[in-house]
Design an enzyme around this catalytic site. Structure first.
Site, PDB file in Angstrom:
ATOM      1  N   GLY A 293      -8.330   2.668  -3.339  1.00 29.46           N
ATOM      2  CA  GLY A 293      -9.265   3.935  -3.450  1.00 29.46           C
ATOM      3  C   GLY A 293      -8.364   5.056  -4.080  1.00 29.46           C
ATOM      4  O   GLY A 293      -7.796   5.060  -5.193  1.00 29.46           O
ATOM      5  N   GLU A 294      -8.265   6.247  -3.389  1.00 29.55           N
ATOM      6  CA  GLU A 294      -7.540   7.248  -3.796  1.00 29.55           C
ATOM      7  C   GLU A 294      -6.826   7.878  -2.773  1.00 29.55           C
ATOM      8  O   GLU A 294      -7.092   8.266  -1.759  1.00 29.55           O
ATOM      9  CB  GLU A 294      -8.567   8.315  -4.463  1.00 29.55           C
ATOM     10  CG  GLU A 294      -7.868   9.649  -4.960  1.00 29.55           C
ATOM     11  CD  GLU A 294      -6.829   9.415  -5.808  1.00 29.55           C
ATOM     12  OE1 GLU A 294      -6.666   8.652  -6.813  1.00 29.55           O
ATOM     13  OE2 GLU A 294      -5.451   9.970  -5.421  1.00 29.55           O
ATOM     14  N   SER A 295      -5.456   7.837  -2.897  1.00 27.15           N
ATOM     15  CA  SER A 295      -4.551   8.249  -1.714  1.00 27.15           C
ATOM     16  C   SER A 295      -4.410   9.835  -1.607  1.00 27.15           C
ATOM     17  O   SER A 295      -4.391   9.928  -0.502  1.00 27.15           O
ATOM     18  CB  SER A 295      -3.046   7.913  -2.113  1.00 27.15           C
ATOM     19  OG  SER A 295      -2.447   8.589  -3.223  1.00 27.15           O
TER      20      SER A 295
ATOM     21  N   CYS B 230      -2.987  -1.002  -3.149  1.00 27.94           N
ATOM     22  CA  CYS B 230      -3.026   0.201  -4.262  1.00 27.94           C
ATOM     23  C   CYS B 230      -2.863   1.539  -3.489  1.00 27.94           C
ATOM     24  O   CYS B 230      -1.647   1.683  -2.932  1.00 27.94           O
ATOM     25  CB  CYS B 230      -4.253  -0.344  -4.909  1.00 27.94           C
ATOM     26  SG  CYS B 230      -3.991   0.904  -6.450  1.00 27.94           S
TER      27      CYS B 230
ATOM     28  N   ARG C 244       3.206   6.583  -7.794  1.00 25.97           N
ATOM     29  CA  ARG C 244       1.713   6.731  -8.233  1.00 25.97           C
ATOM     30  C   ARG C 244       1.329   6.423  -9.568  1.00 25.97           C
ATOM     31  O   ARG C 244       1.980   7.088 -10.621  1.00 25.97           O
ATOM     32  CB  ARG C 244       1.079   7.919  -7.705  1.00 25.97           C
ATOM     33  CG  ARG C 244       0.807   8.192  -6.265  1.00 25.97           C
ATOM     34  CD  ARG C 244      -0.014   9.334  -5.909  1.00 25.97           C
ATOM     35  NE  ARG C 244      -1.380   9.509  -6.451  1.00 25.97           N
ATOM     36  CZ  ARG C 244      -1.887  10.500  -6.963  1.00 25.97           C
ATOM     37  NH1 ARG C 244      -1.156  11.368  -7.228  1.00 25.97           N
ATOM     38  NH2 ARG C 244      -3.178  10.335  -7.254  1.00 25.97           N
TER      39      ARG C 244
ATOM     40  N   ILE D 121      -5.836  -1.394 -10.964  1.00 26.84           N
ATOM     41  CA  ILE D 121      -6.450  -0.063 -11.294  1.00 26.84           C
ATOM     42  C   ILE D 121      -5.615   0.996 -10.994  1.00 26.84           C
ATOM     43  O   ILE D 121      -5.548   1.395  -9.892  1.00 26.84           O
ATOM     44  CB  ILE D 121      -7.867  -0.231 -10.568  1.00 26.84           C
ATOM     45  CG1 ILE D 121      -8.586  -1.592 -10.681  1.00 26.84           C
ATOM     46  CG2 ILE D 121      -8.765   0.842 -11.032  1.00 26.84           C
ATOM     47  CD1 ILE D 121      -9.489  -1.816  -9.984  1.00 26.84           C
ATOM     48  N   ARG D 122      -5.390   1.731 -12.111  1.00 21.54           N
ATOM     49  CA  ARG D 122      -4.499   3.042 -11.785  1.00 21.54           C
ATOM     50  C   ARG D 122      -3.448   2.590 -10.837  1.00 21.54           C
ATOM     51  O   ARG D 122      -3.342   3.591  -9.618  1.00 21.54           O
ATOM     52  CB  ARG D 122      -5.309   4.078 -11.511  1.00 21.54           C
ATOM     53  CG  ARG D 122      -6.147   4.720 -12.836  1.00 21.54           C
ATOM     54  CD  ARG D 122      -6.894   6.119 -12.428  1.00 21.54           C
ATOM     55  NE  ARG D 122      -8.115   5.743 -11.664  1.00 21.54           N
ATOM     56  CZ  ARG D 122      -9.194   5.121 -11.736  1.00 21.54           C
ATOM     57  NH1 ARG D 122      -9.286   4.535 -13.297  1.00 21.54           N
ATOM     58  NH2 ARG D 122     -10.144   4.756 -11.062  1.00 21.54           N
TER      59      ARG D 122
ATOM     60  N   HIS E 295      -5.310  -5.427  -6.034  1.00 23.37           N
ATOM     61  CA  HIS E 295      -6.432  -5.518  -5.358  1.00 23.37           C
ATOM     62  C   HIS E 295      -7.070  -6.723  -5.021  1.00 23.37           C
ATOM     63  O   HIS E 295      -8.016  -7.220  -5.915  1.00 23.37           O
ATOM     64  CB  HIS E 295      -7.662  -4.779  -5.837  1.00 23.37           C
ATOM     65  CG  HIS E 295      -7.166  -3.357  -6.250  1.00 23.37           C
ATOM     66  ND1 HIS E 295      -7.772  -2.490  -4.908  1.00 23.37           N
ATOM     67  CD2 HIS E 295      -6.953  -2.784  -7.172  1.00 23.37           C
ATOM     68  CE1 HIS E 295      -7.422  -1.085  -5.522  1.00 23.37           C
ATOM     69  NE2 HIS E 295      -7.045  -1.249  -6.724  1.00 23.37           N
TER      70      HIS E 295
ATOM     71  N   GLU F 194      -8.829  -7.959  -2.830  1.00 17.71           N
ATOM     72  CA  GLU F 194     -10.036  -7.964  -2.434  1.00 17.71           C
ATOM     73  C   GLU F 194     -11.130  -7.748  -3.373  1.00 17.71           C
ATOM     74  O   GLU F 194     -12.319  -7.960  -3.142  1.00 17.71           O
ATOM     75  CB  GLU F 194     -10.207  -6.552  -1.439  1.00 17.71           C
ATOM     76  CG  GLU F 194     -10.077  -5.257  -2.171  1.00 17.71           C
ATOM     77  CD  GLU F 194      -8.898  -4.775  -2.488  1.00 17.71           C
ATOM     78  OE1 GLU F 194      -7.861  -5.464  -2.402  1.00 17.71           O
ATOM     79  OE2 GLU F 194      -8.765  -3.575  -2.693  1.00 17.71           O
TER      80      GLU F 194
HETATM   81  N1  GLN Z   1      -4.086   5.797  -8.221  1.00 15.74           N
HETATM   82  C1  GLN Z   1      -4.517   5.801  -6.921  1.00 15.74           C
HETATM   83  C2  GLN Z   1      -3.845   6.650  -6.043  1.00 15.74           C
HETATM   84  O1  GLN Z   1      -2.933   7.429  -6.510  1.00 15.74           O
HETATM   85  C3  GLN Z   1      -4.698   4.470  -6.397  1.00 15.74           C
HETATM   86  C4  GLN Z   1      -5.613   3.598  -7.321  1.00 15.74           C
HETATM   87  C5  GLN Z   1      -6.341   2.551  -6.524  1.00 15.74           C
HETATM   88  O2  GLN Z   1      -6.316   2.276  -5.278  1.00 15.74           O
HETATM   89  N2  GLN Z   1      -6.946   1.615  -7.474  1.00 15.74           N
HETATM   90  O3  GLN Z   1      -4.157   6.630  -4.886  1.00 15.74           O
END
Ligand code: GLN
Length: 202
Positions: A49-51, A81, A110, A139-140, A182, A184
């Site tokens: 997700g997004e940390s 991630c 990151r 993904i990112r 991921h 999942e």
């Molecule tokens: N770039 C996201 C972060 O810094 C992580 C991306 C992801 O979980 N797919 O949290």
């Protein structure tokens, strides 16, 4: 232990996808949003997700300290991630003041692949999962820049600007497991099966 219950941190991120994978390997799972829900699980998955959002919500929900206590107390945890970022003791490229749960003696960068490409897929050598390569979705994604002595490197990905050894994308330290990618989001449940083995050993 009777059948262990695996929580999935459900502040933000791909919670349902992890629950689907846990079900596929025969584990009971439930979402965790509160300290009481955290108390009730034997192990925890921290999703992708997004940390930065996960960290802020963990603070708001009063979960950051309880998470730190459980992880420090030996609860098995797996982060994918953003979840890997949450389990890292040190981060590079975080936003101002960004905190983690920590527990793994790693430095994670990151959005490490971001300059080259936002998202990509690769087939990884992952010997702990057998000879068959693991198809991985990034993904990112972060990568692991430094590991402490107690950390086992499980997999690396070759990158164009690397020095040939590749960047670390999967690590284990005792009962803690983390991947930059991921699993999942794929049909391959071997990483979740490995985590379930760790949970059952604990
Ligand atoms: N770039 C996201 C972060 O810094 C992580 C991306 C992801 O979980 N797919 O949290």
């Amino acid at each position: 232990m009777t059948q262990p219950t695996v929580g999935v941190l459900a502040l933000q991120g791909d919670v349902r996808e992890h629950q689907r994978m846990l079900a596929a390997v025969g584990a009971q799972s439930r979402p965790v949003r509160t300290p009481a829900e955290l108390d009730a699980v034997d192990a925890l998955v921290l999703p992708g997700g997004e940390s930065t959002t996960m960290w802020r919500l963990a603070r708001t929900f009063g979960l950051l300290e309880p998470l730190r206590r459980r992880v420090a107390g030996g609860m098995p945890a797996y982060g994918s991630c953003a979840g890997m970022i949450m389990l890292a003791d040190r981060i590079e490229g975080g936003v101002a003041g960004q905190e983690t749960v920590g527990g793994m003696d790693i430095t994670v960068r990151r959005n490490a692949f971001g300059r080259q490409v936002d998202s990509f897929e690769a087939d990884l050598d992952f010997p702990a999962l057998g000879a068959e390569p693991l198809h991985a979705v990034f993904i990112r994604a972060p990568w692991v820049e430094k590991v402490g002595d107690g950390v086992e490197v499980l997999s690396r990905v070759a990158t164009a600007d690397g020095d040939g050894t590749g960047n670390i994308v999967a690590v284990r330290q005792g009962r803690l497991l983390a991947t930059s990618f991921h699993p999942e989001l794929t049909a391959d449940a071997r990483v979740h099966a490995l985590f379930l083995d760790i949970v059952k050993e604990a």
